[in-house]
Every structure is written in structure tokens, then in C-alpha cells.
Scaffold this motif. Structure first.
Motif, PDB file in Angstrom:
ATOM      1  N   LEU A   9      -6.609  -1.935  -4.269  1.00 59.46           N
ATOM      2  CA  LEU A   9      -7.598  -1.568  -3.130  1.00 59.46           C
ATOM      3  C   LEU A   9      -6.973  -1.254  -1.754  1.00 59.46           C
ATOM      4  CD1 LEU A   9      -9.111  -4.672  -3.276  1.00 59.46           C
ATOM      5  CD2 LEU A   9     -10.304  -2.831  -3.507  1.00 59.46           C
ATOM      6  N   ALA A  10      -5.509  -2.119  -1.812  1.00 55.56           N
ATOM      7  CA  ALA A  10      -4.634  -1.245  -0.494  1.00 55.56           C
ATOM      8  C   ALA A  10      -3.985  -0.377  -0.996  1.00 55.56           C
ATOM      9  CB  ALA A  10      -3.601  -2.469  -0.066  1.00 55.56           C
ATOM     10  N   GLY A  11      -4.121   0.531  -1.964  1.00 53.18           N
ATOM     11  CA  GLY A  11      -4.070   1.461  -2.017  1.00 53.18           C
ATOM     12  C   GLY A  11      -2.275   2.054  -2.826  1.00 53.18           C
ATOM     13  N   GLY A  12      -2.309   1.179  -3.365  1.00 51.55           N
ATOM     14  CA  GLY A  12      -1.467   1.048  -4.203  1.00 51.55           C
ATOM     15  C   GLY A  12       0.219   1.465  -3.577  1.00 51.55           C
ATOM     16  N   MET A  13       1.691   1.174  -3.908  1.00 48.82           N
ATOM     17  CA  MET A  13       2.752   0.907  -3.648  1.00 48.82           C
ATOM     18  C   MET A  13       2.925   2.457  -2.966  1.00 48.82           C
ATOM     19  SD  MET A  13       4.300  -1.566  -4.779  1.00 48.82           S
ATOM     20  CE  MET A  13       5.817  -1.021  -3.525  1.00 48.82           C
ATOM     21  N   LYS A  14       3.409   2.586  -1.094  1.00 55.51           N
ATOM     22  CA  LYS A  14       3.822   4.115  -0.458  1.00 55.51           C
ATOM     23  C   LYS A  14       4.788   4.934  -1.405  1.00 55.51           C
ATOM     24  CE  LYS A  14       4.570   4.367   4.535  1.00 55.51           C
ATOM     25  NZ  LYS A  14       4.738   3.760   5.270  1.00 55.51           N
ATOM     26  N   ASN A  15       4.168   6.045  -1.042  1.00 57.27           N
ATOM     27  CA  ASN A  15       5.518   6.889  -2.106  1.00 57.27           C
ATOM     28  C   ASN A  15       6.444   6.465  -3.178  1.00 57.27           C
ATOM     29  OD1 ASN A  15       5.442   8.067   1.152  1.00 57.27           O
ATOM     30  ND2 ASN A  15       7.161   6.573   1.129  1.00 57.27           N
TER      31      ASN A  15
END
Lengths: 431, 157
Positions: free
Chosen positions: A273-279
Motif C-alpha cells: 500500500l505504501a508503494g513498496g521500497m523506494k528506488n
């Protein structure tokens, strides 16, 4: 900042509408219906408390104590002044949920507090608001004026004979005031230094009077429980973790923010939901319940569900529901140094083990980080922890020890590498 | 020593508490005094204490315990940056370094023109908006990337 709304507090709130916090919008969403229901049908305190117990609502400030049980401790039949106090002094690193409740749905809290006052026999309530959110404090004052004008606050509410006044108290920068007895001391105009317990606030609270203190999110959940029944709240979560809960997720994810989801939701789903890991970086660790909760390595966390039992079984705490996600680039010594500094800064100084211990812990972690560490330091940190945890008036010392112990337990190789090679094991980047 | 408006604001705070508990209003009264005067001198703390009818030492205790009271004169704008772990993971250490470089000061220092004081803050409860800068205790600014900082500094004249 993202807000995900599938729970009882934010379900129908249009957070993009800058007027969403006003009373007319709240009433249009079914607000103040629970209060009317109680006053019109003269529902008794016992019925309300049993509904709350049925809901499985547990204190959302971090301790997870059953709210219905807490309310039942109040000597309701006793004459004399009693108080209901809301703890909106949210300052645990990683936690930023109560701020959003106050900003977008303050009347859910106001209604919850009026119902609490009615139930425990309190005619006066206070909301203690975190010092750093002054604009939200001012907006809350405005929301209180709206509730007074609409006849939900003041004398003889809706002709029921029940009177209740509610005020906002503004903090001014002391983490310790999130501890309930420190908060009471602070409200009395003193230094925020915790009191010995017992006596508990239910018998000796604000100005020495019986007082119930609940977290913002707990109180804001009450109107739903009254309106839609405790059972329906319970069924939104798991049997031992009833309802939905706000999770503040921060760190290396794509969409930091507040996510109100059913308790028991797998962590994997929250992460998605939180968009997964950044980069697309690899996850190294997660602090699942605010900075005081023990850190968990990624592989353990990925198998957890977001409820009290699952996180406890994995060796940490759900706490306030503040999830801090850390990627592979972060040096865990540096990360722990930041946290240790915070607890040292925020120790109120009352108990020697905490005042001195937090300082020693920071100094030792700081010297490991700055190439002056010795291998014995790891044992020394553990031994200082033994002298702190459980030996002070409040839990701040324990909260300072948890991160130190868990960081060293799970990421010992990074600490040893730092001591032996005088450098980070990873090519450290904060973000 | 304080304006009529400030005293009226303190009176509103006093009315929130039982009459015999005027001490409860000391936190708000000091905040209001600080907002008008910029900082709390000993004389001002004493004046506020006598206005709400408590011994000066009780007011001094509060002024020195809570982190947001200014016990000395700072720059026109006090900029507090939270550098705790969740904020650090979202660029707060970089934001703080950028501010130090741009303003030419370290934490706790004021620029030569007296305009800005840079402070290291501790958890403002807004980690989701990091990097966060609190201006003069009351105005919170989120997403403070270097570009946003430049814009903000230009606004604060």
C-alpha cells in the motif's frame, strides 16, 4: 503525505477538502449521532463500557491496554470532580497519526471525549496537544467553538441534563509528557516528570481527582463503536486485536503516510500500500511500533501481521503503530546513534539510572561510530541496560534500552565491523 | 510589560482551569509572552508568574524544562530541523547540512545579520512530511528539499 482510509476514523473523510474538519461536514458523515443516541435513549455507563469491552479496542498510544477496562476503573458513583484527558502529545519518533486525526477529523475526538465524560462521570475534559503542532492546536480550538455553538458542549447538552466542558492544553516540547502521569504534572503547570504508580490516575489524577487518560486515536474510535456496535468494530480486526488502526509508515518507502487498515493485515500488504521500497532498494530492517520498539530484521518482519500478538511473537511491539522502514544502505550504528541521542535529550532527569544511563549509552555508541570503540563496549552497553530497564519511575529508560539491545542483537556484525575496522560495514547513505 | 492583546490571551487560558489552579496556565502564558517579545528574559518570566499569581521559581522551572521556550535572544527566525531517525531516512540530515552551508552557521548559532538561528529539533510528530522545519515554533514546513529551503528562506524576510 499519503492517507489510506479503510478504517473507522477516516473512512468517509475527504482529506483533499480543506473544510473536511468542520462540524457541518462531520455531521454530514453521521457525526454526533452516537452522542445523540446515548443522550436520547439514556444509555447507561455500564452498557457503554460493555460495548467498548466487546469491541476489543486497545489503547492506541502504545501500551495497548483495553480501553473498556480502563474506563471501568473510574469510581463513577463517587461524588466530586472527575476528569477525562486526551493524550495528543504525540512525539515518539515515527509516530504522526494523531496529528492527522486532529487535522482532518477533530470532531470524532471531541464526540469521543464527550461520550467518555458521560460514561465515567466527568464534567470536564482536556486535550493535551503536542507543542510542535501549533497551527493544529489553533484549529482544534476552532472546532471546540463549533461544538459549543452546535450545543454538543456546555451545559445541559441537547436538553439531557448532562453538562460537559472541553478545553485544549498546548504542550511546549517535552517527549516525556506523552507518559500519562508526566502529562498530568505538565497540565498542572509543573515540569513533566512522571509520578509513582500506584496510585493510578483513576484514583489520583489531575489535581488529585479521578482521571481517565486515553490516546487520541482510542477516543476518536469510540463514536463508531457506539453507532455500529462493538462487535462490528471487533470483527474488523482479529480476536485479540479488535478494529482498524492507523499505521504511520516512514523511511525508505515510496509513499510515507498514515494507513488506516484492519489489525492483523499482513505487513507485506501494508508495504505494498505504501508503494513498496523506494528506488527498489533491499529492505534491511523495520522498527514496527515507534522508535522505542525493538528493531526487527527484514526477513522476520516480512512474515509478521500488523497486530499486537504477531509483532510480540516476533520479539517487538506494535506500540503506537509507527513503522520505520530502513534499507540496505543505512549503517545501523549511525541509526542507533540518532535514537540514543533522542532518549538522552528527552530523559526528564528525575531517575538517576535513566538520566545517567541514557547519556552513557549515547557516549558509547557515539565513540563506536567515531572510530574509538572497543569490543568490550558491546558488553558494557548491555550491562548499562541492566541497570536501567525496570529500575525507574516510568518506562522511558526501558524505551531507551530496547533499541540498543535489539540493534546489537540483530546487527552485531555491523557494530563489530565498526569497532574492528573503524568504518561502516556498508557504504552508508541516509537516503 | 505585555500588550493588552497578550494579557487577554492569557486570561482566556486562565479560564480553562479551576480558579485555584491558575498554575496550569503557566505554559500557555509563557508561550504567549514569548510570541510577543521573542524570548523569555528573567524579568519577563517573573512578570508572567506574578500575572497568573504563582511564585517566579515555578515559572522558571517550566521555562527551563520545556524545549521550545527561548531563554535567550535568537535570530528573527528560529529554524528547527528534526534530524531524528525517521526524518534522517527521508533527507533531514541533508536538509540540515544544506541549511548550515547556505546560512553559514552550525546548530545553535545565529547568522551575523541576526536574521536566522538554526536549531536541531527533536521529533515534531510529522515524520511523514520529512524533512520538516519548524519556523519560530509555530509554523511547520514539510518536504524541505534544497529547492524548497531556498524558496522558504526567500519568503522569510
Amino acid at each position: 503525505m499519503a492517507i489510506y482510509k479503510s478504517g473507522v476514523i477516516f473512512a468517509d473523510v475527504d482529506t483533499f477538502d480543506k473544510n473536511c474538519w468542520h462540524i457541518d461536514k462531520y455531521i454530514a458523515r453521521g457525526g454526533y449521532e452516537a452522542l445523540k443516541q446515548i443522550l436520547n435513549n439514556k444509555i447507561t455507563s455500564d452498557v457503554i463500557i460493555s460495548e467498548l469491552k466487546m469491541s476489543g479496542l486497545r489503547g492506541r498510544g502504545g501500551a495497548g491496554f483495553p480501553t473498556g477496562l480502563k474506563w471501568s476503573f473510574m469510581p463513577r458513583a463517587m461524588d466530586g470532580q472527575k476528569y477525562i484527558v486526551c493524550n495528543s502529545d504525540e512525539g515518539e519518533p515515527g509516530t504522526f497519526k494523531d496529528k492527522d486525526i486532529l487535522e482532518f477529523n477533530p470532531h470524532s475526538l471531541i464526540e469521543g471525549m464527550i461520550i467518555a465524560g458521560y460514561t465515567i462521570g466527568a464534567s470536564v475534559g482536556y486535550n493535551y496537544i503536542h507543542g510542535e503542532i501549533f497551527e493544529i492546536y489553533e484549529q482544534f480550538e476552532e472546532a471546540l467553538r463549533e461544538a459549543i455553538e452546535a450545543g454538543f458542549l456546555g451545559n445541559n447538552i441537547l436538553g439531557s441534563g448532562f453538562s460537559f466542558n472541553l478545553y485544549a492544553h498546548h504542550g511546549y516540547g517535552a517527549y516525556i509528557c506523552g507518559e500519562e502521569t508526566a502529562l498530568i504534572e505538565s497540565m498542572e503547570g509543573k515540569k513533566g516528570q512522571p509520578r509513582f504508580k500506584p496510585p493510578f490516575p483513576a484514583s489520583f489524577g489531575l489535581y488529585g481527582k479521578p482521571t481517565t487518560i486515553n490516546n487520541t486515536e482510542s477516543l476518536a474510535s469510540v463514536p463508531f463503536i457506539i453507532k455500529d456496535t462493538g462487535k462490528s468494530f471487533l470483527e474488523k480486526g482479529t480476536p485479540n486485536s479488535g478494529g482498524t488502526k492507523l499505521f504511520s509508515i516512514s523511511g525508505h518507502i515510496n509513499r510515507p503516510g498514515n494507513y488506516e487498515i484492519p489489525l492483523g493485515t499482513p505487513f507485506r500488504e501494508l508495504l505494498a500500500l505504501a508503494g513498496g521500497m523506494k528506488n527498489n532498494k533491499k529492505m534491511k530492517a523495520v522498527i514496527p511500533g515507534g522508535s522505542s520498539a525493538p528493531v526487527l530484521p527484514a526477513d522476520i518482519m516480512m512474515d509478521c501481521n500488523m497486530d499486537y500478538d504477531s509483532i510480540a511473537k516476533a520479539g517487538s511491539m506494535l506500540g503506537s503503530g509507527a513503522v520505520i522502514v530502513i534499507n540496505e544502505d543505512v549503517c545501523m550504528v549511525k541509526a542507533l546513534e540518532r535514537l540514543a541521542w533522542f532518549y538522552h535529550e528527552e530523559s526528564c532527569g528525575q531517575c538517576t539510572p535513566c538520566r545517567e544511563g541514557t547519556g552513557w549509552m549515547y557516549d558509547i555508541i557515539h565513540r563506536i561510530e567515531n572510530k574509538m570503540g572497543k569490543i568490550e563496549d558491546l558488553e558494557l552497553l548491555d550491562s548499562i541496560g541492566n541497570q536501567m530497564a525496570g529500575r525507574t519511575i516510568c518506562a522511558l529508560a526501558d524505551a531507551a534500552v530496547f533499541p540498543v539491545r535489539s540493534f546489537i542483537k540483530h546487527f552485531k556484525d555491523e557494530f563489530v565491523h565498526h569497532i574492528e575496522h573503524k568504518e561502516c560495514k556498508v557504504n552508508h547513505k541516509w537516503c | 510589560m505585555l500588550s493588552k492583546e497578550s494579557l487577554q490571551k492569557i486570561d482566556i487560558e486562565l479560564a480553562k482551569y479551576p480558579k485555584e489552579q491558575s498554575r496550569s496556565a503557566i505554559m500557555a502564558a509563557l508561550r504567549i509572552a514569548q510570541t510577543e517579545k521573542g524570548w523569555l528574559s528573567n524579568e519577563l518570566i517573573e512578570y508572567v508568574a506574578s500575572y497568573i499569581n504563582i511564585p517566579p521559581v515555578q515559572a522558571l522551572e517550566v521555562a527551563t524544562f520545556y524545549g521550545m521556550y527561548n531563554l535567550k535572544q535568537y535570530g528573527k527566525y528560529k529554524l528547527s530541523v528534526c534530524t531524528n531517525l525517521p526524518c534522517a531516512l527521508s533527507g533531514a540530515v541533508d536538509a540540515a547540512d544544506y541549511l548550515k552551508k547556505t546560512l553559514g552557521v552550525n546548530f545553535g548559532e545565529t547568522t551575523a545579520d541576526g536574521k536566522y538561528t538554526l536549531m536541531e529539533g527533536e521529533c515534531m510528530g510529522a515524520c511523514g512530511d520529512a524533512p520538516v522545519i519548524l519556523v519560530n515554533n509555530h509554523k511547520m514546513c514539510g518536504y524541505m528539499t534544497p529547492d524548497a529551503i531556498d524558496k522558504k528562506l526567500a519568503e522569510l524576510q
